[in-house]
Design an enzyme around this catalytic site. Structure first.
Site, PDB file in Angstrom:
ATOM      1  N   LYS A  67       0.841  -1.203   0.000  1.00 31.47           N
ATOM      2  CA  LYS A  67       0.000   0.000   0.000  1.00 31.47           C
ATOM      3  C   LYS A  67       0.871   1.247   0.000  1.00 31.47           C
ATOM      4  O   LYS A  67       0.597   2.213  -0.709  1.00 31.47           O
ATOM      5  CB  LYS A  67      -0.941   0.022   1.208  1.00 31.47           C
ATOM      6  CG  LYS A  67      -2.101  -0.928   1.102  1.00 31.47           C
ATOM      7  CD  LYS A  67      -3.078  -0.467   0.043  1.00 31.47           C
ATOM      8  CE  LYS A  67      -4.336  -1.299   0.060  1.00 31.47           C
ATOM      9  NZ  LYS A  67      -5.315  -0.838  -0.916  1.00 31.47           N
ATOM     10  N   THR A 115      -7.804  11.832  -1.066  1.00 33.87           N
ATOM     11  CA  THR A 115      -8.234  10.455  -1.298  1.00 33.87           C
ATOM     12  C   THR A 115      -9.308  10.095  -0.294  1.00 33.87           C
ATOM     13  O   THR A 115      -9.627  10.864   0.604  1.00 33.87           O
ATOM     14  CB  THR A 115      -7.057   9.460  -1.199  1.00 33.87           C
ATOM     15  OG1 THR A 115      -7.471   8.200  -1.760  1.00 33.87           O
ATOM     16  CG2 THR A 115      -6.578   9.251   0.223  1.00 33.87           C
ATOM     17  N   SER A 125     -10.648   3.678   4.279  1.00 35.57           N
ATOM     18  CA  SER A 125     -10.947   3.318   5.663  1.00 35.57           C
ATOM     19  C   SER A 125      -9.683   3.084   6.480  1.00 35.57           C
ATOM     20  O   SER A 125      -9.763   2.889   7.680  1.00 35.57           O
ATOM     21  CB  SER A 125     -11.798   2.044   5.709  1.00 35.57           C
ATOM     22  OG  SER A 125     -13.033   2.264   5.098  1.00 35.57           O
ATOM     23  N   ASN A 144      -5.761   1.617   5.239  1.00 35.12           N
ATOM     24  CA  ASN A 144      -4.423   1.355   4.731  1.00 35.12           C
ATOM     25  C   ASN A 144      -3.987   2.337   3.647  1.00 35.12           C
ATOM     26  O   ASN A 144      -2.884   2.867   3.689  1.00 35.12           O
ATOM     27  CB  ASN A 144      -4.301  -0.089   4.232  1.00 35.12           C
ATOM     28  CG  ASN A 144      -4.372  -1.077   5.374  1.00 35.12           C
ATOM     29  OD1 ASN A 144      -4.008  -0.772   6.496  1.00 35.12           O
ATOM     30  ND2 ASN A 144      -4.867  -2.277   5.087  1.00 35.12           N
ATOM     31  N   GLN A 195      -3.368   5.785   5.201  1.00 38.75           N
ATOM     32  CA  GLN A 195      -2.056   5.897   5.836  1.00 38.75           C
ATOM     33  C   GLN A 195      -0.948   6.025   4.790  1.00 38.75           C
ATOM     34  O   GLN A 195      -0.018   6.828   4.956  1.00 38.75           O
ATOM     35  CB  GLN A 195      -1.791   4.678   6.713  1.00 38.75           C
ATOM     36  CG  GLN A 195      -2.699   4.599   7.924  1.00 38.75           C
ATOM     37  CD  GLN A 195      -2.530   3.275   8.632  1.00 38.75           C
ATOM     38  OE1 GLN A 195      -1.502   3.043   9.257  1.00 38.75           O
ATOM     39  NE2 GLN A 195      -3.526   2.410   8.533  1.00 38.75           N
ATOM     40  N   TYR A 231       0.624  10.603  10.530  1.00 39.08           N
ATOM     41  CA  TYR A 231       1.416  10.753   9.314  1.00 39.08           C
ATOM     42  C   TYR A 231       1.171  12.102   8.633  1.00 39.08           C
ATOM     43  O   TYR A 231       1.687  12.360   7.555  1.00 39.08           O
ATOM     44  CB  TYR A 231       1.116   9.629   8.323  1.00 39.08           C
ATOM     45  CG  TYR A 231       1.614   8.268   8.730  1.00 39.08           C
ATOM     46  CD1 TYR A 231       2.889   8.087   9.247  1.00 39.08           C
ATOM     47  CD2 TYR A 231       0.807   7.148   8.581  1.00 39.08           C
ATOM     48  CE1 TYR A 231       3.346   6.828   9.605  1.00 39.08           C
ATOM     49  CE2 TYR A 231       1.260   5.884   8.935  1.00 39.08           C
ATOM     50  CZ  TYR A 231       2.526   5.730   9.451  1.00 39.08           C
ATOM     51  OH  TYR A 231       2.970   4.484   9.793  1.00 39.08           O
TER      52      TYR A 231
END
Length: 110
Positions: free
Chosen positions: A5, A27, A30, A32, A35, A67
């Site tokens: 990912k 984007t 939910s 992955n 992140q 992040y």
């Protein structure tokens, strides 16, 4: 977040021009992909806005924020994530990178 990912998100953002990077990235996810885009944007000194459902796992929301992602919530039962993304894109001018169906995301994921 899985390594594939991250590779997909980073590969997509690394193809942005300098002007596109200034506009930021948008984007929905939910977890992955959220992140991956937030971390990739942070590394590339970009702003990131991530649309996440209200019921997204709290750990994934926290990691996305850690992040550097600007998390915007929507109610998956009463709102369309595509419509929310279109509204935010119109306001910000950010480029949209979907979690799937994007040639650079797919190529980066391997």
């Amino acid at each position: 977040m899985g390594a594939f990912k991250f590779r997909g998100g980073y590969n997509a953002l690394s193809h942005f021009s300098a002007e596109e990077r200034k506009a930021g990235v948008l984007t929905y996810s939910s977890g992955n992909h959220a992140q991956a885009i937030a971390l990739s944007a942070q590394i590339l000194n970009m702003e990131s806005t991530i649309i996440m459902p209200l019921d997204a796992p709290k750990l994934k929301v926290a990691a996305t924020k850690d992040y550097g992602g600007n998390v915007v919530f929507y109610d998956r039962y009463t709102q369309s994530r595509d419509e929310e993304a279109a509204k935010l894109k119109a306001k910000s001018g950010a480029l949209f990178v979907p979690p799937y169906d994007h040639k650079h995301v797919i190529a980066g994921q391997g």
